[in-house]
Design an enzyme around this catalytic site. Structure first.
Site, PDB file in Angstrom:
ATOM      1  N   LEU A 262     -29.761 -32.504  70.284  1.00  0.00           N
ATOM      2  CA  LEU A 262     -28.883 -33.625  70.684  1.00  0.00           C
ATOM      3  C   LEU A 262     -27.602 -33.515  69.868  1.00  0.00           C
ATOM      4  CD1 LEU A 262     -29.790 -37.402  70.684  1.00  0.00           C
ATOM      5  CD2 LEU A 262     -28.382 -36.503  68.846  1.00  0.00           C
TER       6      LEU A 262
ATOM      7  N   ASP B 169     -23.260 -35.197  70.425  1.00  0.00           N
ATOM      8  CA  ASP B 169     -22.463 -36.434  70.535  1.00  0.00           C
ATOM      9  C   ASP B 169     -23.075 -37.532  71.407  1.00  0.00           C
ATOM     10  OD1 ASP B 169     -20.970 -34.289  69.668  1.00  0.00           O
ATOM     11  OD2 ASP B 169     -19.416 -34.491  71.173  1.00  0.00           O
TER      12      ASP B 169
ATOM     13  N   GLN C   2     -25.017 -35.656  74.474  1.00  0.00           N
ATOM     14  CA  GLN C   2     -25.000 -34.200  74.646  1.00  0.00           C
ATOM     15  C   GLN C   2     -26.403 -33.676  74.386  1.00  0.00           C
ATOM     16  OE1 GLN C   2     -21.924 -31.799  75.076  1.00  0.00           O
ATOM     17  NE2 GLN C   2     -22.078 -33.615  76.349  1.00  0.00           N
TER      18      GLN C   2
ATOM     19  N   TYR D 263     -19.756 -31.419  79.014  1.00  0.00           N
ATOM     20  CA  TYR D 263     -19.345 -31.773  77.660  1.00  0.00           C
ATOM     21  C   TYR D 263     -19.098 -33.283  77.546  1.00  0.00           C
ATOM     22  CZ  TYR D 263     -18.969 -27.084  75.570  1.00  0.00           C
ATOM     23  OH  TYR D 263     -19.233 -25.854  75.008  1.00  0.00           O
ATOM     24  N   SER D 264     -18.639 -33.702  76.367  1.00  0.00           N
ATOM     25  CA  SER D 264     -18.585 -35.130  76.055  1.00  0.00           C
ATOM     26  C   SER D 264     -17.603 -35.917  76.915  1.00  0.00           C
ATOM     27  CB  SER D 264     -18.209 -35.309  74.588  1.00  0.00           C
ATOM     28  OG  SER D 264     -19.334 -34.986  73.819  1.00  0.00           O
TER      29      SER D 264
ATOM     30  N   ARG E 140     -10.558 -31.651  75.749  1.00  0.00           N
ATOM     31  CA  ARG E 140     -11.843 -32.236  76.163  1.00  0.00           C
ATOM     32  C   ARG E 140     -12.083 -33.649  75.641  1.00  0.00           C
ATOM     33  NH1 ARG E 140     -13.352 -27.491  73.249  1.00  0.00           N
ATOM     34  NH2 ARG E 140     -13.864 -27.916  71.066  1.00  0.00           N
ATOM     35  N   ASP E 141     -13.206 -34.196  76.095  1.00  0.00           N
ATOM     36  CA  ASP E 141     -13.767 -35.472  75.628  1.00  0.00           C
ATOM     37  C   ASP E 141     -12.947 -36.679  76.066  1.00  0.00           C
ATOM     38  OD1 ASP E 141     -15.374 -33.597  74.384  1.00  0.00           O
ATOM     39  OD2 ASP E 141     -14.400 -33.805  72.438  1.00  0.00           O
TER      40      ASP E 141
ATOM     41  N   GLU F 155     -10.957 -33.502  68.650  1.00  0.00           N
ATOM     42  CA  GLU F 155     -12.091 -33.724  69.545  1.00  0.00           C
ATOM     43  C   GLU F 155     -12.417 -35.216  69.562  1.00  0.00           C
ATOM     44  OE1 GLU F 155     -14.873 -29.806  69.472  1.00  0.00           O
ATOM     45  OE2 GLU F 155     -15.309 -31.238  67.897  1.00  0.00           O
TER      46      GLU F 155
HETATM   47  C1  FRU Z   1     -18.112 -32.415  69.463  1.00  0.00           C
HETATM   48  C2  FRU Z   1     -18.072 -31.462  70.652  1.00  0.00           C
HETATM   49  C3  FRU Z   1     -17.155 -31.982  71.751  1.00  0.00           C
HETATM   50  C4  FRU Z   1     -17.686 -31.301  72.973  1.00  0.00           C
HETATM   51  C5  FRU Z   1     -19.173 -31.297  72.704  1.00  0.00           C
HETATM   52  C6  FRU Z   1     -19.930 -30.123  73.236  1.00  0.00           C
HETATM   53  O1  FRU Z   1     -19.286 -32.294  68.738  1.00  0.00           O
HETATM   54  O2  FRU Z   1     -17.658 -30.174  70.237  1.00  0.00           O
HETATM   55  O3  FRU Z   1     -15.783 -31.720  71.545  1.00  0.00           O
HETATM   56  O4  FRU Z   1     -17.363 -31.973  74.151  1.00  0.00           O
HETATM   57  O5  FRU Z   1     -19.319 -31.347  71.293  1.00  0.00           O
HETATM   58  O6  FRU Z   1     -21.283 -30.273  73.019  1.00  0.00           O
END
Ligand code: FRU
Length: 440
Positions: free
Chosen positions: A18, A20, A36, A79-80, A137-138, A191
């Site tokens: 596990l 984020d 995640q 991803y997140s 991302r995110d 991030e």
């Molecule tokens: C942060 C991260 C995010 C990404 C995700 C991938 O821990 O690197 O930037 O979306 O984890 O698992």
């Protein structure tokens, strides 16, 4: 073999890795906490969204997989991202990670939605704007005044960490507005940006990474926040990048605005290196990592405050209260809360966790947390300077500790893996103070 590390109040995956917390929201009278997840293995080779749900923030049920990497726009990882509930729909905003045959990354910001909280229909996507690399991302979506804002953790083609912004009036059509916030403190990559709106001020949370430009690998990463104000399509910081947690294991926090108006924050309770992940003893039981307990976030007298979730405190049972200079207590299969209320003449003290597997010392205006690292076998330390220690609330789970200091503007998180089924903890001090032990 008995699992003596399985935490009681820190959420852990049923299997696999596990990371984020994602998509925190309240939908149909239920709290949704996505995360995640590599459900197959304890490594980062695969990422989907798993889901925990709860109706009371105390009892959580893992619901299995929610969103899988099964389209060309998320083939190498869901991803997140974040979630919004509006018009009886749960809308998800996440990054689809893809790689081409040469292994080069391409990111998409994807939108999915659900009307029942079980089935998620992938709707639309957009590509990385010019001027940014594919380390983009995110997405985190929030309402600001009459507009929806989506902030994204990005990297410019000059290799600087920035937060970028899209806006929308209807959550479906988004337009790119450019850079929302830039600072040299975001280093080479940002991030998981998050925004908390306290109306008169806003808090921008972010994770900053130091990266090797040639290899595009991560050298180090930290989590913090800026206090500031949104002005049109920009965030103007009035502070520097301040730490959210002073301990060892904290990253990628996400906030939820609960229906009662509280801002609740969960973090990924890890900042482990690849070697630490490989050596982590929970892998023998088929899972890796946990989340922090939820923290209530407030902004009082110019300070960001993080308090442990009141539901956890209200559900605790008093075990014993003590004023001895040395207080020993055992932990078997329960999470405990050790609360220390110091009298005015505070002197140095020590909390010894699991017969020395970790210690917290107070010395010369500093609180020093030390643990025995399970991978390097070395003792490592983190510290926080503190004018006067008045109270401590120490949440001691079976392999996770969170320490809230005074009015909780400062918190330290730590994973540790003591190998005793019965752990003996000790508090000792030259003076007497009121020490109270609760079962959680
Ligand atoms: C942060 C991260 C995010 C990404 C995700 C991938 O821990 O690197 O930037 O979306 O984890 O698992």
């Amino acid at each position: 073999m008995e699992n003596i590390y399985k935490n009681k109040i820190h959420l852990e995956p049923p299997t696999g890795l596990l990371n984020d917390p994602n998509g925190l929201c309240f939908f149909n009278d239920t709290y949704y906490l996505f995360h995640q997840w590599n459900r197959f293995k304890c490594d980062h080779s695969y990422k989907e969204w798993g889901l925990f749900t709860s109706t009371d923030l105390l009892n959580w049920k893992h619901q299995g997989s929610a969103i899988l990497p099964d389209t060309p726009k998320d083939s190498h990882g869901v991803y997140s991202g974040s979630a919004i509930t509006a018009d009886q729909r749960l809308r998800i905003f996440y990054t689809g990670n893809t790689r081409n045959k040469l292994g080069l990354r391409k990111s998409y910001q994807n939108i999915a939605e659900s009307t029942d909280g079980h089935t998620y229909i992938k709707k639309s996507s957009f590509e990385t704007p010019l001027g940014l690399t594919e380390n983009n991302r995110d997405p985190f979506v929030f309402k600001y005044k009459d507009l929806w804002f989506m902030i994204v953790g990005s990297q410019t083609t000059e290799y600087n960490g920035v937060v970028t912004l899209y806006t929308s009036s209807n959550l479906d059509k988004w337009s790119y507005q450019g850079i929302f916030f830039q600072s040299s403190e975001l280093l080479q990559m940002c991030e998981c940006p998050n925004l908390i709106n306290f109306e008169s001020i806003q808090i921008l949370l972010a994770c900053a990474q130091r990266k090797d430009r040639v290899l595009d690998t991560v050298i180090s990463s930290t989590t913090g926040y800026f206090v500031g104000k949104i002005s049109k399509d920009k965030f103007i910081a009035t502070t520097k990048f301040l730490p959210l947690d002073y301990g060892f294991d904290f990253y990628a926090p996400q906030v939820l605005k609960a229906p009662d108006g509280r801002y609740l924050l969960w973090g990924w309770m890890s900042n482990m290196s690849a070697a630490e992940e490989k050596a982590c003893p929970t892998i023998n039981f088929g899972y890796l990592h946990c989340l922090t307990i939820p923290r209530e976030i407030a902004f009082e007298k110019g300070k960001l405050i993080q308090r442990p979730l009141r539901e956890i405190l209200n559900a605790s049972t008093l075990l014993i209260q003590n004023t001895d200079k040395i207080f020993n207590f055992n932990q078997t299969n329960k999470a405990l809360l050790l609360q220390i209320d110091f009298n005015d003449s505070i002197s140095d003290f020590t909390v010894n966790f699991a017969t020395g597997a970790a210690t917290l010392h107070h010395q010369k205006g500093k609180l020093i947390l030390q643990r025995h690292n399970w991978s390097s076998n070395e003792i490592e330390s983190r510290y926080v300077s503190i004018d006067k220690v008045e109270h401590l609330k120490i949440f001691i789970d079976l392999s996770a500790v969170e320490i809230f200091i005074n009015d909780s503007s400062k918190v330290l998180s730590m994973r540790y893996f003591p190998n005793h089924p019965i752990k003996t903890h000790t508090f000792f001090c030259k003076d007497t103070h009121v020490v109270t032990l609760f079962e959680l």
